[in-house]
Design an enzyme around this catalytic site. Structure first.
Site, PDB file in Angstrom:
ATOM      1  N   ILE A  89       0.734  -1.319  -0.251  1.00  0.00           N
ATOM      2  CA  ILE A  89      -0.036  -0.014  -0.100  1.00  0.00           C
ATOM      3  C   ILE A  89       0.899   1.166   0.105  1.00  0.00           C
ATOM      4  N   THR A 133      12.244  -4.697   4.750  1.00  0.00           N
ATOM      5  CA  THR A 133      12.306  -6.460   5.273  1.00  0.00           C
ATOM      6  C   THR A 133      11.839  -7.105   3.874  1.00  0.00           C
ATOM      7  N   ALA A 166       4.738  -1.703   8.772  1.00  0.00           N
ATOM      8  CA  ALA A 166       4.189  -2.740   9.904  1.00  0.00           C
ATOM      9  C   ALA A 166       4.625  -4.118   9.151  1.00  0.00           C
ATOM     10  N   THR A 207      -6.330  -0.881  10.520  1.00  0.00           N
ATOM     11  CA  THR A 207      -6.830  -1.981   9.822  1.00  0.00           C
ATOM     12  C   THR A 207      -8.266  -2.197  10.344  1.00  0.00           C
ATOM     13  N   ASP A 208      -9.134  -2.958   9.700  1.00  0.00           N
ATOM     14  CA  ASP A 208     -10.506  -3.276  10.286  1.00  0.00           C
ATOM     15  C   ASP A 208     -10.490  -4.430  11.131  1.00  0.00           C
ATOM     16  N   TYR A 227      -1.472 -10.323  14.908  1.00  0.00           N
ATOM     17  CA  TYR A 227      -1.466  -8.902  14.230  1.00  0.00           C
ATOM     18  C   TYR A 227      -2.465  -7.897  14.724  1.00  0.00           C
ATOM     19  N   ALA A 241      -3.916  -7.549  17.376  1.00  0.00           N
ATOM     20  CA  ALA A 241      -3.725  -7.057  18.793  1.00  0.00           C
ATOM     21  C   ALA A 241      -2.537  -5.809  18.768  1.00  0.00           C
ATOM     22  N   LYS A 299      -1.707  -3.954  16.029  1.00  0.00           N
ATOM     23  CA  LYS A 299      -2.422  -2.760  15.379  1.00  0.00           C
ATOM     24  C   LYS A 299      -3.360  -2.190  16.357  1.00  0.00           C
ATOM     25  N   ASN A 341      -7.165  -4.792   1.084  1.00  0.00           N
ATOM     26  CA  ASN A 341      -6.654  -4.296  -0.056  1.00  0.00           C
ATOM     27  C   ASN A 341      -6.173  -5.339  -1.181  1.00  0.00           C
ATOM     28  N   LYS A 373      -0.211 -13.127   0.415  1.00  0.00           N
ATOM     29  CA  LYS A 373      -1.450 -12.731   0.937  1.00  0.00           C
ATOM     30  C   LYS A 373      -2.480 -13.407  -0.311  1.00  0.00           C
ATOM     31  N   PRO A 411      -4.113 -23.307  -1.417  1.00  0.00           N
ATOM     32  CA  PRO A 411      -4.466 -23.775  -0.004  1.00  0.00           C
ATOM     33  C   PRO A 411      -5.707 -22.726   0.378  1.00  0.00           C
ATOM     34  N   ARG A 417      -6.736 -21.446   9.588  1.00  0.00           N
ATOM     35  CA  ARG A 417      -5.856 -20.457  10.293  1.00  0.00           C
ATOM     36  C   ARG A 417      -6.404 -20.574  11.808  1.00  0.00           C
TER      37      ARG A 417
HETATM   38  P1  NAD Z   1       3.565  -4.730   3.564  1.00  0.00           P
HETATM   39  O1  NAD Z   1       3.847  -5.831   4.541  1.00  0.00           O
HETATM   40  O2  NAD Z   1       3.236  -4.932   2.087  1.00  0.00           O
HETATM   41  O3  NAD Z   1       4.687  -3.307   3.527  1.00  0.00           O
HETATM   42  C1  NAD Z   1       5.056  -3.056   4.981  1.00  0.00           C
HETATM   43  C2  NAD Z   1       6.314  -2.265   4.705  1.00  0.00           C
HETATM   44  O4  NAD Z   1       6.847  -1.865   6.074  1.00  0.00           O
HETATM   45  C3  NAD Z   1       7.422  -2.976   4.122  1.00  0.00           C
HETATM   46  O5  NAD Z   1       8.004  -2.117   2.918  1.00  0.00           O
HETATM   47  C4  NAD Z   1       8.449  -2.995   4.893  1.00  0.00           C
HETATM   48  O6  NAD Z   1       9.937  -3.175   4.544  1.00  0.00           O
HETATM   49  C5  NAD Z   1       8.392  -1.792   6.015  1.00  0.00           C
HETATM   50  N1  NAD Z   1       8.680  -2.230   7.301  1.00  0.00           N
HETATM   51  C6  NAD Z   1       8.408  -3.509   8.064  1.00  0.00           C
HETATM   52  N2  NAD Z   1       8.870  -3.199   9.390  1.00  0.00           N
HETATM   53  C7  NAD Z   1       9.579  -2.032   9.142  1.00  0.00           C
HETATM   54  C8  NAD Z   1      10.442  -1.284  10.168  1.00  0.00           C
HETATM   55  N3  NAD Z   1      10.736  -1.851  11.511  1.00  0.00           N
HETATM   56  N4  NAD Z   1      10.859   0.050   9.879  1.00  0.00           N
HETATM   57  C9  NAD Z   1      10.543   0.361   8.700  1.00  0.00           C
HETATM   58  N5  NAD Z   1       9.709  -0.164   7.629  1.00  0.00           N
HETATM   59  C10 NAD Z   1       9.568  -1.243   8.016  1.00  0.00           C
HETATM   60  O7  NAD Z   1       2.075  -3.845   4.436  1.00  0.00           O
HETATM   61  P2  NAD Z   1       0.699  -3.511   3.627  1.00  0.00           P
HETATM   62  O8  NAD Z   1      -0.162  -4.629   3.268  1.00  0.00           O
HETATM   63  O9  NAD Z   1       1.240  -2.484   2.536  1.00  0.00           O
HETATM   64  O10 NAD Z   1       0.271  -2.452   4.634  1.00  0.00           O
HETATM   65  C11 NAD Z   1       0.683  -1.281   4.961  1.00  0.00           C
HETATM   66  C12 NAD Z   1      -0.093  -0.715   6.198  1.00  0.00           C
HETATM   67  O11 NAD Z   1      -1.522  -0.863   5.972  1.00  0.00           O
HETATM   68  C13 NAD Z   1       0.077  -1.764   7.496  1.00  0.00           C
HETATM   69  O12 NAD Z   1       0.210  -0.958   8.494  1.00  0.00           O
HETATM   70  C14 NAD Z   1      -1.013  -2.491   7.714  1.00  0.00           C
HETATM   71  O13 NAD Z   1      -1.364  -2.997   8.814  1.00  0.00           O
HETATM   72  C15 NAD Z   1      -2.114  -1.542   7.038  1.00  0.00           C
HETATM   73  N6  NAD Z   1      -3.338  -2.229   6.444  1.00  0.00           N
HETATM   74  C16 NAD Z   1      -2.945  -3.205   5.419  1.00  0.00           C
HETATM   75  C17 NAD Z   1      -4.134  -3.667   4.917  1.00  0.00           C
HETATM   76  C18 NAD Z   1      -3.932  -4.692   3.647  1.00  0.00           C
HETATM   77  O14 NAD Z   1      -5.007  -5.493   3.081  1.00  0.00           O
HETATM   78  N7  NAD Z   1      -2.885  -5.187   3.128  1.00  0.00           N
HETATM   79  C19 NAD Z   1      -5.481  -3.500   5.013  1.00  0.00           C
HETATM   80  C20 NAD Z   1      -5.586  -2.478   6.078  1.00  0.00           C
HETATM   81  C21 NAD Z   1      -4.533  -1.794   6.653  1.00  0.00           C
HETATM   82  O1  DAU Z   2      -8.506  -6.765   6.627  1.00  0.00           O
HETATM   83  C1  DAU Z   2      -7.726  -5.904   6.587  1.00  0.00           C
HETATM   84  C2  DAU Z   2      -6.226  -6.917   6.619  1.00  0.00           C
HETATM   85  O2  DAU Z   2      -6.370  -7.822   5.725  1.00  0.00           O
HETATM   86  C3  DAU Z   2      -4.997  -6.151   6.792  1.00  0.00           C
HETATM   87  O3  DAU Z   2      -4.906  -5.463   8.085  1.00  0.00           O
HETATM   88  C4  DAU Z   2      -3.808  -7.291   6.664  1.00  0.00           C
HETATM   89  O4  DAU Z   2      -2.463  -6.432   6.749  1.00  0.00           O
HETATM   90  C5  DAU Z   2      -3.775  -8.005   5.425  1.00  0.00           C
HETATM   91  O5  DAU Z   2      -2.988  -9.033   5.586  1.00  0.00           O
HETATM   92  C6  DAU Z   2      -5.576  -8.759   5.277  1.00  0.00           C
HETATM   93  O6  DAU Z   2      -5.440  -9.792   6.409  1.00  0.00           O
HETATM   94  P1  DAU Z   2      -6.403 -11.329   5.902  1.00  0.00           P
HETATM   95  O7  DAU Z   2      -5.677 -12.201   7.028  1.00  0.00           O
HETATM   96  O8  DAU Z   2      -7.663 -11.008   5.947  1.00  0.00           O
HETATM   97  O9  DAU Z   2      -5.716 -11.264   4.643  1.00  0.00           O
HETATM   98  P2  DAU Z   2      -4.771 -12.624   3.685  1.00  0.00           P
HETATM   99  O10 DAU Z   2      -4.724 -12.501   2.393  1.00  0.00           O
HETATM  100  O11 DAU Z   2      -3.998 -13.305   4.457  1.00  0.00           O
HETATM  101  O12 DAU Z   2      -6.218 -13.900   3.873  1.00  0.00           O
HETATM  102  C7  DAU Z   2      -7.394 -13.487   3.444  1.00  0.00           C
HETATM  103  C8  DAU Z   2      -8.421 -14.421   3.552  1.00  0.00           C
HETATM  104  O13 DAU Z   2      -8.130 -15.882   2.866  1.00  0.00           O
HETATM  105  C9  DAU Z   2      -8.481 -15.077   4.799  1.00  0.00           C
HETATM  106  O14 DAU Z   2      -9.816 -15.363   5.417  1.00  0.00           O
HETATM  107  C10 DAU Z   2      -7.461 -16.285   5.134  1.00  0.00           C
HETATM  108  C11 DAU Z   2      -7.794 -16.881   3.830  1.00  0.00           C
HETATM  109  N1  DAU Z   2      -6.517 -17.542   3.096  1.00  0.00           N
HETATM  110  C12 DAU Z   2      -5.344 -16.851   3.093  1.00  0.00           C
HETATM  111  C13 DAU Z   2      -4.370 -17.359   2.670  1.00  0.00           C
HETATM  112  C14 DAU Z   2      -2.945 -16.318   2.526  1.00  0.00           C
HETATM  113  C15 DAU Z   2      -6.667 -18.868   2.612  1.00  0.00           C
HETATM  114  O15 DAU Z   2      -7.795 -19.517   2.582  1.00  0.00           O
HETATM  115  N2  DAU Z   2      -5.545 -19.400   2.086  1.00  0.00           N
HETATM  116  C16 DAU Z   2      -4.427 -18.597   2.091  1.00  0.00           C
HETATM  117  O16 DAU Z   2      -3.246 -19.089   1.804  1.00  0.00           O
END
Ligand code: NAD
Ligand code: DAU
Length: 357
Positions: A16, A40, A87, A137-138, A163, A165, A167, A193, A202, A218, A294
Protein backbone atom coordinates in the site's frame (compact mmCIF):
# COMPACT_ATOMS: atom_id res chain seq x y z
CA UNK A 1 14.33 24.32 -3.22
CA UNK A 2 12.10 25.12 -0.26
CA UNK A 3 9.25 22.66 -0.11
CA UNK A 4 5.76 23.61 1.04
CA UNK A 5 5.56 20.44 3.13
CA UNK A 6 7.99 17.71 4.24
CA UNK A 7 6.21 14.41 4.73
CA UNK A 8 7.60 11.11 5.95
CA UNK A 9 5.80 8.07 4.55
CA UNK A 10 6.83 4.92 6.43
CA UNK A 11 6.59 1.54 4.70
CA UNK A 12 6.70 3.19 1.27
CA UNK A 13 8.47 0.21 -0.32
CA UNK A 14 5.64 -2.14 0.68
CA UNK A 15 2.34 -2.84 -1.04
CA UNK A 16 0.00 0.00 0.00
CA UNK A 17 2.82 2.37 0.91
CA UNK A 18 4.26 2.26 -2.61
CA UNK A 19 0.93 3.38 -4.07
CA UNK A 20 0.70 6.20 -1.51
CA UNK A 21 4.28 7.32 -2.25
CA UNK A 22 3.65 7.36 -6.01
CA UNK A 23 0.41 9.32 -5.64
CA UNK A 24 1.94 11.92 -3.31
CA UNK A 25 5.20 12.37 -5.26
CA UNK A 26 3.38 12.82 -8.56
CA UNK A 27 0.41 14.86 -7.34
CA UNK A 28 2.34 17.24 -5.08
CA UNK A 29 5.66 18.33 -6.65
CA UNK A 30 5.65 21.14 -4.07
CA UNK A 31 5.93 18.56 -1.23
CA UNK A 32 9.07 16.62 -0.34
CA UNK A 33 8.19 12.97 0.25
CA UNK A 34 10.62 11.03 2.44
CA UNK A 35 10.08 7.28 2.13
CA UNK A 36 11.35 5.58 5.29
CA UNK A 37 11.48 1.81 5.02
CA UNK A 38 13.64 -0.93 6.52
CA UNK A 39 13.24 -3.13 3.42
CA UNK A 40 12.20 -6.26 5.28
CA UNK A 41 11.14 -9.28 3.24
CA UNK A 42 7.98 -7.28 2.36
CA UNK A 43 9.71 -4.10 1.20
CA UNK A 44 10.89 -3.81 -2.37
CA UNK A 45 12.27 -0.63 -3.96
CA UNK A 46 11.19 -1.89 -7.36
CA UNK A 47 7.67 -0.97 -6.25
CA UNK A 48 8.61 2.73 -6.38
CA UNK A 49 11.28 2.62 -9.08
CA UNK A 50 9.19 4.88 -11.35
CA UNK A 51 9.41 7.80 -8.90
CA UNK A 52 12.92 7.13 -7.58
CA UNK A 53 14.45 9.95 -9.63
CA UNK A 54 11.77 12.57 -8.91
CA UNK A 55 13.35 15.71 -7.38
CA UNK A 56 10.81 15.74 -4.52
CA UNK A 57 11.46 12.10 -3.50
CA UNK A 58 13.94 10.87 -0.91
CA UNK A 59 14.45 7.29 0.27
CA UNK A 60 15.99 6.43 3.63
CA UNK A 61 16.51 2.88 4.81
CA UNK A 62 15.77 2.94 8.53
CA UNK A 63 14.02 0.99 11.26
CA UNK A 64 11.01 2.78 12.75
CA UNK A 65 11.76 1.22 16.14
CA UNK A 66 15.08 3.12 16.17
CA UNK A 67 13.97 6.23 18.07
CA UNK A 68 17.22 8.25 17.66
CA UNK A 69 17.13 7.55 13.90
CA UNK A 70 13.49 8.69 13.67
CA UNK A 71 14.23 11.83 15.67
CA UNK A 72 17.22 12.62 13.44
CA UNK A 73 15.11 12.20 10.28
CA UNK A 74 12.33 14.43 11.61
CA UNK A 75 14.87 17.13 12.39
CA UNK A 76 16.95 16.73 9.21
CA UNK A 77 13.94 17.20 6.94
CA UNK A 78 11.87 19.57 9.17
CA UNK A 79 9.07 17.04 8.88
CA UNK A 80 5.53 18.40 9.35
CA UNK A 81 3.56 15.34 8.33
CA UNK A 82 3.83 11.60 8.94
CA UNK A 83 1.84 8.99 7.01
CA UNK A 84 2.64 5.79 8.86
CA UNK A 85 2.18 2.50 7.03
CA UNK A 86 5.27 0.49 8.02
CA UNK A 87 4.23 -2.66 9.81
CA UNK A 88 4.42 -6.40 9.97
CA UNK A 89 1.20 -7.06 8.09
CA UNK A 90 0.59 -10.80 7.62
CA UNK A 91 -1.73 -12.53 10.11
CA UNK A 92 -0.21 -16.01 9.58
CA UNK A 93 3.28 -14.74 10.38
CA UNK A 94 1.94 -13.11 13.56
CA UNK A 95 0.72 -16.50 14.76
CA UNK A 96 4.22 -17.99 14.53
CA UNK A 97 6.22 -14.87 15.51
CA UNK A 98 4.15 -12.47 17.66
CA UNK A 99 7.23 -10.70 19.09
CA UNK A 100 8.12 -9.16 15.71
CA UNK A 101 4.61 -7.75 15.50
CA UNK A 102 4.75 -6.17 18.96
CA UNK A 103 8.18 -4.77 18.18
CA UNK A 104 7.44 -3.20 14.79
CA UNK A 105 3.77 -2.35 15.11
CA UNK A 106 3.64 -1.21 18.74
CA UNK A 107 7.17 -0.03 19.57
CA UNK A 108 7.74 1.27 16.05
CA UNK A 109 4.60 3.40 16.19
CA UNK A 110 5.49 4.64 19.67
CA UNK A 111 8.99 5.57 18.55
CA UNK A 112 7.60 7.60 15.62
CA UNK A 113 5.02 9.31 17.84
CA UNK A 114 7.65 10.27 20.39
CA UNK A 115 10.03 11.53 17.69
CA UNK A 116 7.25 13.64 16.13
CA UNK A 117 6.18 14.95 19.54
CA UNK A 118 9.66 16.05 20.54
CA UNK A 119 10.42 17.58 17.14
CA UNK A 120 7.13 19.43 16.79
CA UNK A 121 7.06 20.71 20.40
CA UNK A 122 10.42 22.33 19.78
CA UNK A 123 9.26 24.35 16.74
CA UNK A 124 7.98 27.93 17.25
CA UNK A 125 4.58 27.06 15.77
CA UNK A 126 4.22 23.82 17.82
CA UNK A 127 1.56 21.48 16.45
CA UNK A 128 0.12 24.04 14.05
CA UNK A 129 0.23 22.73 10.46
CA UNK A 130 1.34 19.25 11.60
CA UNK A 131 -0.38 15.86 11.17
CA UNK A 132 0.44 12.32 12.28
CA UNK A 133 -1.62 9.90 10.20
CA UNK A 134 -1.68 6.27 11.34
CA UNK A 135 -2.87 3.61 8.87
CA UNK A 136 -4.65 0.79 10.63
CA UNK A 137 -6.92 -2.13 9.87
CA UNK A 138 -10.53 -3.24 10.29
CA UNK A 139 -9.17 -6.34 12.08
CA UNK A 140 -8.95 -4.33 15.34
CA UNK A 141 -12.74 -4.65 15.59
CA UNK A 142 -12.61 -8.47 15.72
CA UNK A 143 -14.97 -10.70 13.75
CA UNK A 144 -18.58 -10.31 12.61
CA UNK A 145 -21.26 -12.97 12.38
CA UNK A 146 -22.71 -13.38 8.88
CA UNK A 147 -25.82 -11.38 9.74
CA UNK A 148 -24.22 -8.71 12.01
CA UNK A 149 -24.16 -5.05 10.97
CA UNK A 150 -20.90 -3.75 9.50
CA UNK A 151 -18.09 -2.19 11.58
CA UNK A 152 -18.47 1.54 12.22
CA UNK A 153 -15.99 3.91 13.89
CA UNK A 154 -17.90 3.29 17.14
CA UNK A 155 -17.51 -0.51 17.13
CA UNK A 156 -15.51 -1.50 20.25
CA UNK A 157 -12.04 -2.91 19.65
CA UNK A 158 -11.85 -6.70 20.03
CA UNK A 159 -8.73 -7.99 18.25
CA UNK A 160 -8.15 -11.75 18.04
CA UNK A 161 -4.83 -12.37 16.28
CA UNK A 162 -1.40 -11.19 17.46
CA UNK A 163 -1.38 -9.00 14.30
CA UNK A 164 -4.67 -7.29 15.10
CA UNK A 165 -3.75 -7.02 18.80
CA UNK A 166 -0.55 -5.21 17.81
CA UNK A 167 -2.42 -2.87 15.44
CA UNK A 168 -5.09 -2.17 18.10
CA UNK A 169 -2.36 -1.37 20.59
CA UNK A 170 -0.69 1.02 18.15
CA UNK A 171 -4.06 2.74 17.55
CA UNK A 172 -4.43 3.22 21.32
CA UNK A 173 -0.99 4.85 21.51
CA UNK A 174 -1.89 7.23 18.68
CA UNK A 175 -5.13 8.24 20.45
CA UNK A 176 -3.22 8.59 23.73
CA UNK A 177 -0.78 11.04 22.09
CA UNK A 178 -3.72 13.09 20.84
CA UNK A 179 -5.56 13.04 24.17
CA UNK A 180 -2.49 13.55 26.38
CA UNK A 181 -0.27 15.91 24.42
CA UNK A 182 -2.77 17.40 21.96
CA UNK A 183 -0.85 15.96 19.01
CA UNK A 184 -2.83 16.29 15.74
CA UNK A 185 -3.46 12.68 14.76
CA UNK A 186 -5.79 10.77 12.49
CA UNK A 187 -6.39 7.01 12.30
CA UNK A 188 -7.99 5.04 9.50
CA UNK A 189 -9.13 1.43 9.69
CA UNK A 190 -9.30 -0.17 6.26
CA UNK A 191 -10.55 -3.47 4.90
CA UNK A 192 -8.57 -5.95 2.74
CA UNK A 193 -6.67 -4.32 -0.12
CA UNK A 194 -5.85 -5.93 -3.44
CA UNK A 195 -4.00 -4.73 -6.54
CA UNK A 196 -0.53 -4.52 -8.11
CA UNK A 197 2.63 -5.05 -6.03
CA UNK A 198 1.09 -7.09 -3.21
CA UNK A 199 3.45 -9.64 -1.67
CA UNK A 200 2.30 -13.11 -2.75
CA UNK A 201 1.82 -14.42 0.78
CA UNK A 202 -1.61 -12.69 0.77
CA UNK A 203 -4.64 -14.49 -0.68
CA UNK A 204 -5.22 -12.72 -4.02
CA UNK A 205 -1.65 -12.59 -5.40
CA UNK A 206 -1.01 -16.07 -4.01
CA UNK A 207 -3.98 -17.47 -5.93
CA UNK A 208 -3.04 -15.63 -9.14
CA UNK A 209 0.55 -16.90 -8.92
CA UNK A 210 -0.47 -20.46 -8.13
CA UNK A 211 -2.96 -20.64 -11.01
CA UNK A 212 -0.35 -19.30 -13.44
CA UNK A 213 2.15 -21.90 -12.22
CA UNK A 214 -0.45 -24.64 -11.67
CA UNK A 215 0.42 -25.05 -8.01
CA UNK A 216 -2.07 -26.14 -5.28
CA UNK A 217 -4.15 -23.27 -3.85
CA UNK A 218 -4.48 -23.59 -0.06
CA UNK A 219 -8.00 -22.65 1.09
CA UNK A 220 -8.23 -22.42 4.86
CA UNK A 221 -11.06 -24.40 6.50
CA UNK A 222 -14.06 -24.59 4.18
CA UNK A 223 -13.34 -21.26 2.46
CA UNK A 224 -16.45 -19.67 3.94
CA UNK A 225 -14.79 -16.71 5.69
CA UNK A 226 -15.79 -13.33 4.29
CA UNK A 227 -13.58 -10.34 3.53
CA UNK A 228 -14.42 -6.86 2.15
CA UNK A 229 -12.03 -6.10 -0.74
CA UNK A 230 -10.86 -2.62 -1.78
CA UNK A 231 -8.63 -1.69 -4.74
CA UNK A 232 -5.34 -0.38 -3.37
CA UNK A 233 -5.39 2.82 -5.47
CA UNK A 234 -8.77 3.72 -3.96
CA UNK A 235 -7.19 3.31 -0.51
CA UNK A 236 -4.33 5.59 -1.55
CA UNK A 237 -6.84 8.22 -2.76
CA UNK A 238 -8.67 8.03 0.56
CA UNK A 239 -5.38 8.49 2.45
CA UNK A 240 -4.57 11.62 0.43
CA UNK A 241 -8.02 13.08 1.06
CA UNK A 242 -8.00 12.30 4.77
CA UNK A 243 -4.43 13.52 5.33
CA UNK A 244 -5.43 16.91 3.96
CA UNK A 245 -8.92 17.23 5.46
CA UNK A 246 -9.22 15.31 8.75
CA UNK A 247 -9.82 17.08 12.02
CA UNK A 248 -7.17 16.29 14.68
CA UNK A 249 -8.22 13.26 16.73
CA UNK A 250 -10.61 11.98 14.07
CA UNK A 251 -10.85 8.42 12.77
CA UNK A 252 -12.40 6.97 9.61
CA UNK A 253 -13.29 3.51 8.37
CA UNK A 254 -12.35 2.78 4.75
CA UNK A 255 -13.89 -0.14 2.87
CA UNK A 256 -14.94 -1.45 -0.50
CA UNK A 257 -18.57 -2.33 0.30
CA UNK A 258 -17.58 -5.53 -1.49
CA UNK A 259 -17.91 -8.71 0.59
CA UNK A 260 -16.75 -12.04 -0.80
CA UNK A 261 -16.47 -15.56 0.61
CA UNK A 262 -12.89 -16.78 0.11
CA UNK A 263 -13.92 -19.79 -1.94
CA UNK A 264 -15.92 -17.63 -4.35
CA UNK A 265 -13.04 -15.24 -4.90
CA UNK A 266 -10.64 -18.16 -5.44
CA UNK A 267 -12.96 -19.68 -8.07
CA UNK A 268 -13.40 -16.31 -9.81
CA UNK A 269 -9.64 -15.77 -10.01
CA UNK A 270 -9.00 -19.27 -11.37
CA UNK A 271 -11.56 -18.69 -14.09
CA UNK A 272 -10.28 -15.21 -15.02
CA UNK A 273 -6.61 -16.26 -15.12
CA UNK A 274 -7.40 -19.39 -17.16
CA UNK A 275 -9.44 -17.35 -19.59
CA UNK A 276 -6.58 -14.83 -19.99
CA UNK A 277 -4.14 -17.69 -20.62
CA UNK A 278 -6.46 -19.35 -23.14
CA UNK A 279 -7.00 -22.40 -20.95
CA UNK A 280 -10.38 -24.17 -21.04
CA UNK A 281 -13.01 -23.21 -18.40
CA UNK A 282 -12.59 -25.39 -15.29
CA UNK A 283 -9.11 -26.56 -16.32
CA UNK A 284 -7.57 -25.60 -12.96
CA UNK A 285 -10.45 -26.04 -10.51
CA UNK A 286 -8.70 -29.07 -9.04
CA UNK A 287 -5.88 -26.82 -7.77
CA UNK A 288 -8.20 -25.87 -4.89
CA UNK A 289 -6.88 -27.65 -1.80
CA UNK A 290 -8.73 -27.35 1.49
CA UNK A 291 -6.19 -27.14 4.32
CA UNK A 292 -6.29 -26.82 8.12
CA UNK A 293 -7.97 -23.58 9.15
CA UNK A 294 -5.98 -20.55 10.37
CA UNK A 295 -5.92 -20.51 14.22
CA UNK A 296 -8.49 -18.03 15.54
CA UNK A 297 -9.65 -17.33 11.97
CA UNK A 298 -11.99 -14.30 11.98
CA UNK A 299 -15.24 -15.24 10.23
CA UNK A 300 -16.17 -11.98 8.57
CA UNK A 301 -15.06 -8.37 8.17
CA UNK A 302 -17.29 -5.69 6.67
CA UNK A 303 -16.78 -1.93 6.77
CA UNK A 304 -19.34 0.83 6.96
CA UNK A 305 -17.54 3.80 5.33
CA UNK A 306 -20.49 6.19 5.61
CA UNK A 307 -18.55 8.69 7.74
CA UNK A 308 -15.83 9.04 5.08
CA UNK A 309 -18.29 9.16 2.21
CA UNK A 310 -20.62 11.69 3.77
CA UNK A 311 -17.90 13.91 5.23
CA UNK A 312 -15.27 13.89 2.49
CA UNK A 313 -17.16 12.54 -0.52
CA UNK A 314 -14.87 9.50 -1.04
CA UNK A 315 -16.15 6.29 -2.58
CA UNK A 316 -14.44 3.38 -4.36
CA UNK A 317 -13.83 4.20 -8.03
CA UNK A 318 -13.68 0.68 -9.40
CA UNK A 319 -16.20 -2.14 -9.53
CA UNK A 320 -14.58 -5.33 -8.22
CA UNK A 321 -14.80 -7.12 -11.60
CA UNK A 322 -12.79 -4.34 -13.22
CA UNK A 323 -10.32 -4.08 -10.33
CA UNK A 324 -9.62 -7.80 -10.17
CA UNK A 325 -9.25 -8.03 -13.96
CA UNK A 326 -6.76 -5.13 -13.98
CA UNK A 327 -4.92 -6.77 -11.08
CA UNK A 328 -4.65 -10.11 -12.89
CA UNK A 329 -3.41 -8.27 -15.99
CA UNK A 330 -0.74 -6.55 -13.90
CA UNK A 331 0.55 -9.82 -12.43
CA UNK A 332 0.58 -11.46 -15.88
CA UNK A 333 2.37 -8.46 -17.41
CA UNK A 334 4.86 -8.33 -14.51
CA UNK A 335 5.65 -12.01 -14.22
CA UNK A 336 9.34 -11.16 -13.80
CA UNK A 337 8.44 -9.12 -10.66
CA UNK A 338 6.60 -12.11 -9.21
CA UNK A 339 9.38 -14.51 -10.18
CA UNK A 340 12.00 -12.34 -8.47
CA UNK A 341 9.84 -11.93 -5.36
CA UNK A 342 9.16 -15.61 -5.04
CA UNK A 343 12.82 -16.47 -5.69
CA UNK A 344 13.85 -14.17 -2.83
CA UNK A 345 16.01 -12.17 -5.21
CA UNK A 346 14.31 -8.91 -4.22
CA UNK A 347 16.28 -9.09 -0.98
CA UNK A 348 19.41 -8.24 -2.93
CA UNK A 349 17.76 -5.46 -4.92
CA UNK A 350 18.81 -2.74 -2.54
CA UNK A 351 22.45 -3.89 -2.51
CA UNK A 352 22.49 -4.09 -6.30
CA UNK A 353 21.04 -0.59 -6.63
CA UNK A 354 22.88 1.16 -3.83
CA UNK A 355 25.84 -1.02 -2.85
CA UNK A 356 26.09 -1.76 0.87
CA UNK A 357 25.24 1.74 2.10
P1 NAD B 1 3.47 -4.69 3.55
O1 NAD B 1 3.81 -5.83 4.43
O2 NAD B 1 3.30 -4.92 2.08
O3 NAD B 1 4.57 -3.53 3.71
C1 NAD B 1 5.07 -3.15 4.94
C2 NAD B 1 6.29 -2.27 4.70
O4 NAD B 1 6.80 -1.86 5.98
C3 NAD B 1 7.43 -2.97 3.97
O5 NAD B 1 7.96 -2.15 2.95
C4 NAD B 1 8.48 -3.19 5.06
O6 NAD B 1 9.82 -3.20 4.57
C5 NAD B 1 8.21 -2.00 5.97
N1 NAD B 1 8.67 -2.25 7.36
C6 NAD B 1 8.40 -3.33 8.13
N2 NAD B 1 9.01 -3.21 9.33
C7 NAD B 1 9.65 -2.00 9.32
C8 NAD B 1 10.44 -1.29 10.26
N3 NAD B 1 10.70 -1.81 11.47
N4 NAD B 1 10.91 -0.07 9.92
C9 NAD B 1 10.65 0.46 8.70
N5 NAD B 1 9.93 -0.18 7.75
C10 NAD B 1 9.44 -1.40 8.06
O7 NAD B 1 2.16 -4.06 4.19
P2 NAD B 1 0.85 -3.47 3.48
O8 NAD B 1 -0.07 -4.59 3.18
O9 NAD B 1 1.26 -2.52 2.44
O10 NAD B 1 0.21 -2.67 4.72
C11 NAD B 1 0.63 -1.33 5.01
C12 NAD B 1 -0.11 -0.85 6.23
O11 NAD B 1 -1.52 -0.89 5.99
C13 NAD B 1 0.12 -1.70 7.48
O12 NAD B 1 0.19 -0.82 8.58
C14 NAD B 1 -1.11 -2.57 7.57
O13 NAD B 1 -1.39 -2.91 8.91
C15 NAD B 1 -2.17 -1.65 7.00
N6 NAD B 1 -3.31 -2.30 6.32
C16 NAD B 1 -3.10 -3.24 5.36
C17 NAD B 1 -4.20 -3.79 4.69
C18 NAD B 1 -4.02 -4.81 3.59
O14 NAD B 1 -5.02 -5.36 3.12
N7 NAD B 1 -2.82 -5.08 3.13
C19 NAD B 1 -5.49 -3.39 5.04
C20 NAD B 1 -5.67 -2.44 6.05
C21 NAD B 1 -4.56 -1.89 6.68
O1 DAU C 1 -8.68 -6.70 6.82
C1 DAU C 1 -7.50 -6.01 6.62
C2 DAU C 1 -6.33 -6.97 6.69
O2 DAU C 1 -6.38 -7.76 5.50
C3 DAU C 1 -4.98 -6.27 6.80
O3 DAU C 1 -4.93 -5.56 8.00
C4 DAU C 1 -3.84 -7.30 6.76
O4 DAU C 1 -2.59 -6.64 6.77
C5 DAU C 1 -3.97 -8.10 5.48
O5 DAU C 1 -2.98 -9.12 5.45
C6 DAU C 1 -5.37 -8.72 5.38
O6 DAU C 1 -5.55 -9.76 6.37
P1 DAU C 1 -6.28 -11.15 6.01
O7 DAU C 1 -5.82 -12.18 6.97
O8 DAU C 1 -7.73 -10.97 5.84
O9 DAU C 1 -5.65 -11.40 4.53
P2 DAU C 1 -5.06 -12.71 3.83
O10 DAU C 1 -4.81 -12.36 2.41
O11 DAU C 1 -3.94 -13.32 4.61
O12 DAU C 1 -6.28 -13.73 3.89
C7 DAU C 1 -7.55 -13.40 3.32
C8 DAU C 1 -8.50 -14.54 3.62
O13 DAU C 1 -8.07 -15.72 2.89
C9 DAU C 1 -8.51 -14.97 5.08
O14 DAU C 1 -9.83 -15.37 5.43
C10 DAU C 1 -7.57 -16.19 5.12
C11 DAU C 1 -7.76 -16.80 3.75
N1 DAU C 1 -6.58 -17.48 3.19
C12 DAU C 1 -5.40 -16.78 3.14
C13 DAU C 1 -4.28 -17.34 2.62
C14 DAU C 1 -2.97 -16.57 2.59
C15 DAU C 1 -6.68 -18.75 2.65
O15 DAU C 1 -7.75 -19.37 2.66
N2 DAU C 1 -5.55 -19.31 2.11
C16 DAU C 1 -4.34 -18.66 2.06
O16 DAU C 1 -3.35 -19.23 1.57
Amino acid sequence: MKYQRNIIITGGAGFIGSHVVRLMVQKYPQYRIINVDLLTYAGNLENVADVADAPNYVFRRADITDYPAMLALMEEFSVDGVIHLAAESHVDRSITDPFSFARTNVMGTLSLLQAALNTWKATPEGFSGKMFYHISTDEVYGALEMDSPMFTEKTPYSPHSPYSASKASSDHFVRAFHDTYGMPTVITNCSNNYGPNQFPEKLIPLVINNVINRKPIPVYGRGLNVRDWLYVKDHARAIDLIFHNAQPGESFNIGGCNEWRNIDIVKLIISLVDSRLGRPEGADDDLITYVTDRAGHDLRYAIDATHLTSKLGWKPSLQFRQGISETIDWYLDNKDWMDRITAGEYKNYYSRMYGDK
